[in-house]
Design an enzyme around this catalytic site. Structure first.
Site, PDB file in Angstrom:
ATOM      1  N   GLY A  37      43.488  32.684  41.844  1.00 41.01           N
ATOM      2  CA  GLY A  37      42.653  32.622  42.828  1.00 41.01           C
ATOM      3  C   GLY A  37      42.595  34.058  43.274  1.00 41.01           C
TER       4      GLY A  37
ATOM      5  N   ASP B 262      40.980  42.497  41.761  1.00 41.04           N
ATOM      6  CA  ASP B 262      41.701  41.727  42.714  1.00 41.04           C
ATOM      7  C   ASP B 262      42.814  42.672  42.845  1.00 41.04           C
ATOM      8  OD1 ASP B 262      40.344  39.678  42.596  1.00 41.04           O
ATOM      9  OD2 ASP B 262      41.663  38.496  41.368  1.00 41.04           O
TER      10      ASP B 262
END
Ligand SMILES: Nc1ncnc2c1ncn2[C@@H]1O[C@H](COP(=O)(O)OP(=O)(O)O)[C@@H](O)[C@H]1O
Ligand SMILES: *[C@@H]1O[C@H](CO)[C@@H](O)[C@H](O)[C@H]1NC(C)=O
Ligand SMILES: *[C@@H]1O[C@H](CO)[C@@H](O)[C@H](O)[C@H]1NC(C)=O
Length: 315
Positions: A40, A260
């Protein structure tokens, strides 16, 4: 509780199957193996910042199921504060079914599940920790209402807000954009948000200019092996224009999650070394993201502070 960085975002468990070839409809193939990865975008970014030594907290939602239990156990092994990770019976914990063939191509079925059930009430329940933070990071993987609420609380309390507008959606709520101090996106996402196709530094600068008209104060566009570009309102007004840092030339093993790593690192510098010049924050975030492409996997490939050169932490 006092934290440096709070992430209001997504928790996704990846089930990664490796197979010689993709099955056709109705066909069964024998694969090489299964691996389970925790991810995620939100969780990856939070863990990156935590591994660099920031005090972090996560606000998110898991289902009441075995997938959620496993994820929670994994989070407990990190330094991330999870007081505001809640559970719901109304949806499954998010999973992504990833099938990778021997050519390295992948097919993904993503079930957003509990991430989409994040509500304004969940965010309000975490208001104190959001207000206490130096930096808030949001993405587009939970409900837009929850994201907007988090950005608004942070903005009203002087917390630096970072929006990683991925996955990109056209016509993103203007209030999400205008409550974000920094919007950070990759080339594809920049194009969806601005309509400007981006495949290099010059395009990225054009797209960044459009992003600045949409309400943010600084636009950062990552360009994979070409590094990253940043443009902010003050330098634009002063006519000093953009900053660009190229990435170090490396043999990339797995670029999943590089964006990320970049965002987690940038949040770390914004929170812990706010006085570093913008270009230096960009250069160091890029260097850390480049380290993450040298190893396979998402969480395992995120470098910890001890594994990085100490000059990345010089004041
Ligand atoms: N092939 C690569 N070589 C060196 N650095 C890379 C490479 N791919 C990604 N990076 C680093 O990761 C950052 C983010 O990568 P990018 O591919 O733009 O993000 P995303 O994962 O969102 O697609 C880049 O700015 C760069 O610092
Ligand atoms: C940008 O990120 C999205 C996920 O949000 C991904 O699907 C896309 O491939 C990435 N683009 C590039 C150029 O890496
Ligand atoms: C942000 O956008 C919303 C919707 O367009 C608008 O009502 C609001 O005034 C804007 N706020 C700022 C600070 O620009």
């Amino acid at each position: 509780m006092l934290v440096d960085i709070v992430v209001v975002g997504s928790l996704v468990t990846d089930y990664i199957t490796r197979t010689p070839s993709f099955p056709r409809p109705g066909e069964t193939v024998f694969g090489h193996g299964l691996s389970i990865g925790f991810g995620g975008k939100g969780a990856n970014q939070c863990l990156m910042a935590a591994k660099l030594g920031a005090a972090t907290a996560f606000v998110g939602k898991l289902g009441h199921d075995a997938v959620g239990d496993n994820y929670l156990d994994e989070l407990k092994r990190t330094t991330i504060n999870i007081d505001h990770v809640t559970r719901t019976s109304l949806a499954q914990s998010a999973v992504a079914n990833v099938v990778v063939d021997d050519n390295g191509e992948n097919c993904i079925v993503n079930i957003p599940g509990s991430n989409r059930l994040m509500t304004v009430e969940d965010v309000n329940a975490a208001a104190e920790v959001i207000k206490s933070a130096k930096v808030l990071i949001c993405q587009n993987e939970i409900s837009f209402d929850a994201t907007k609420a988090a950005l608004t609380i942070a903005r009203q309390n002087g917390v630096v807000t970072v929006l990683n507008a991925g996955p990109a959606v056209p016509n993103l709520d203007p209030e999400i954009l205008n409550n974000s101090d920094i919007v950070c996106v990759n080339e594809t996402e920049a194009e969806v948000l601005t309509g400007v196709p981006v495949s290099g530094v010059a395009d990225a600068v054009s797209a960044a200019k459009v992003l600045l008209t949409q309400g943010c104060r600084e636009a950062v566009i990552t360009l994979g092996a070409k590094g990253a570009v940043s443009l902010d309102l003050t330098s634009l007004a002063a006519g000093t224009d953009h900053e660009w840092v190229p990435a170090e030339k490396v043999v990339a093993v797995d670029t999943t999650g590089a964006g990320d790593a970049f965002i987690g690192a940038m949040a770390f510098y914004l929170a812990k070394m706010p006085t570093l010049p913008t270009k230096e924050k960009l250069r160091r975030s890029c260097a850390i993201a480049t380290q993450s492409v040298l190893k396979p996997g998402a969480w395992l490939s995120l470098p910890a502070r001890e594994e990085l050169p100490s000059h990345l932490f010089d004041e």
